[in-house]
Write an enzyme that holds these catalytic residues in place. Structure first.
Site, PDB file in Angstrom:
ATOM      1  N   HIS A 175      -1.247   4.601  -6.773  1.00 35.34           N
ATOM      2  CA  HIS A 175      -0.199   4.696  -6.550  1.00 35.34           C
ATOM      3  C   HIS A 175      -0.223   4.352  -4.744  1.00 35.34           C
ATOM      4  O   HIS A 175      -0.957   4.351  -3.885  1.00 35.34           O
ATOM      5  CB  HIS A 175      -0.050   6.139  -6.040  1.00 35.34           C
ATOM      6  CG  HIS A 175       0.063   6.712  -7.289  1.00 35.34           C
ATOM      7  ND1 HIS A 175       0.341   7.859  -7.268  1.00 35.34           N
ATOM      8  CD2 HIS A 175       0.477   6.213  -8.802  1.00 35.34           C
ATOM      9  CE1 HIS A 175       1.097   8.408  -8.898  1.00 35.34           C
ATOM     10  NE2 HIS A 175       0.924   6.884  -9.916  1.00 35.34           N
ATOM     11  N   HIS A 340       6.323  -3.064 -16.439  1.00 33.81           N
ATOM     12  CA  HIS A 340       5.859  -1.929 -15.043  1.00 33.81           C
ATOM     13  C   HIS A 340       5.644  -2.550 -13.982  1.00 33.81           C
ATOM     14  O   HIS A 340       5.083  -1.952 -13.042  1.00 33.81           O
ATOM     15  CB  HIS A 340       5.695  -0.684 -15.896  1.00 33.81           C
ATOM     16  CG  HIS A 340       3.982  -0.496 -15.703  1.00 33.81           C
ATOM     17  ND1 HIS A 340       3.391  -1.060 -15.861  1.00 33.81           N
ATOM     18  CD2 HIS A 340       3.421   0.670 -15.380  1.00 33.81           C
ATOM     19  CE1 HIS A 340       2.341  -0.290 -16.567  1.00 33.81           C
ATOM     20  NE2 HIS A 340       2.420   0.397 -15.648  1.00 33.81           N
TER      21      HIS A 340
END
Length: 411
Positions: A175, A340
């Protein structure tokens, strides 16, 4: 449609697996997982595989799994609703300060991230350690609270999870928050996160319930992480409700962080600027009902992005590499999907074994970011070549913008 756009894995007695992976290596272990998933009786039509495909838990990351009458909780995973948000601003490269260190520090103060949540106890909402305005978080939580309370009546163990406390936080691993420049020199803000602790708890709970159901009904599977919940059961209904809520939490989480990112940048760059000139907020670990080939089906995207005709999406590269804002082509065979990201080529452990800090510093030259041993597992060389990934899916998306990060905050 031209067949050469994808390759097909055929296994007797199972659905086809269509792979948009030409020119991109795919590990044999991932192919085995794909074949295992394709044997399930409720797979609809075929499985679509994106060029960033790699080994996952039960099902491969980078796959699109359409189902009729059942859902596989482990295919959705525990980072439910994980995805990306990007916003173009009216700032340009010349508006950025010569030294980007203070900008990175302001972002790190504004968005709780990584292990700091553990070491500092995430005290910002109560004691002011973080700069996150409670009003922003509270407004987002009000949109989620009532349904969460209803879910907790059915599953009380979820109440004592990190739900409100994790709203507006980044997490760790891959992240990140980035400040990027596009091909015209415009400044973009981009971030990657999901449903945090509460999503993990929801995913873990229903994965275990699915496994219990398999044992109860003596259902043998090629992999226990392909355990499923059958439509018409209470567990299925409860999961669909909870996973939908977690996906909304994830989307709100990114919105809160984006607000705080913008506020942080304004403390460093005093020139007035606008944001959301163009904006995208998209999941890449999720399940939802969609209409394909004449039927309403559940589509699980495990590391894949919706790419309906004209729909904008985000395909990030690795730390130090370029990323892409894309527009979907609505390719029916891919169930209107694209990759993705770049996709890992090695595990985090292997990356730390193979590369050292000097490698990490060289690979992230020109990017204001952490350059220490704790982020070596995110080194760009641990990921596939993003250009090869984009070439393999040229029939799935068109590139709208190419972004290069100049600031990167890792979880």
């Amino acid at each position: 449609m031209k067949k050469e756009e994808y390759e097909v894995l055929h296994t007797e007695g199972s659905r086809p697996v269509k792979m948009w992976t030409r020119g991109v290596p795919v590990e044999e272990a991932a192919k085995k997982q794909l074949r295992n998933t394709a044997t399930l009786p409720f797979i609809y039509k075929h499985i679509a595989v994106m060029p960033d495909v790699h080994l996952g838990k039960g099902s491969t990351i980078g796959s699109v799994i359409p189902t009729l009458g059942a859902v596989i909780p482990a295919a959705v995973g525990v980072d439910i609703g994980c995805g990306m948000m990007a916003a173009k601003t009216t700032l340009t490269a010349s508006d950025l300060p010569d030294s980007l260190g203070p900008l990175r520090s302001a972002i790190e103060r504004a968005i709780p991230h990584g292990m700091s949540l553990k070491t500092r106890g995430h005290r910002g909402r109560d004691e002011g350690s973080w700069q996150t305005p409670p009003s922003v978080v509270d407004a987002a939580w009000l949109q989620l609270k009532d349904e969460f309370d209803a879910i907790c009546l059915k599953t009380p163990k979820l109440k004592n999870t990190n739900n409100y406390r994790h709203l507006g936080t980044l997490g760790s691993g891959n992240h990140f928050v980035e400040v990027c420049l596009d091909e015209q020199g415009s400044v973009w803000f981009m971030l990657h996160s999901g449903s945090r602790g509460v999503g993990n708890a929801i995913g873990t709970h229903f994965i275990e319930l699915a496994k219990q159901d398999m044992r109860t009904h003596f259902i043998n599977l090629p992999d226990q992480d392909l355990a499923y919940l059958a439509e018409g059961t209470q567990h299925y209904d409860d999961y669909v409700e909870a996973v939908g809520w977690a996906q909304r939490f994830a989307r709100n989480n990114r919105e809160v962080m984006m607000q705080n990112l913008i506020a942080a940048v304004r403390t460093v760059i005093h020139k007035p600027f606008q944001t959301h000139v163009e904006a995208v907020n998209c999941h890449h670990n999720y399940v939802q009902k969609e209409h394909h080939f004449g039927k309403d089906v559940l589509v699980t995207r495990k590391g894949a992005v919706s790419a309906r005709a004209g729909e904008l999406g985000i395909i990030p590269g690795s730390m130090g590499a370029k990323s892409f804002i894309v527009r979907g082509k609505g390719n029916a065979e891919s169930f209107h999907s694209c990759s993705h990201g770049a996709g890992r080529t090695m595990s985090r452990t292997e990356a730390k074994r193979r590369f050292n800090l000097a490698d990490q510093i060289r690979a992230t030259e020109g990017v204001e970011c952490r350059k220490d041993e704790n982020v070596i597992d995110e080194i760009p060389m641990a990921y596939k070549d993003i250009d090869a990934v984009m070439l393999a899916q040229r029939e799935l998306v068109d590139v709208v913008h190419i972004l290069k990060q100049v600031v990167c905050v890792k979880g």
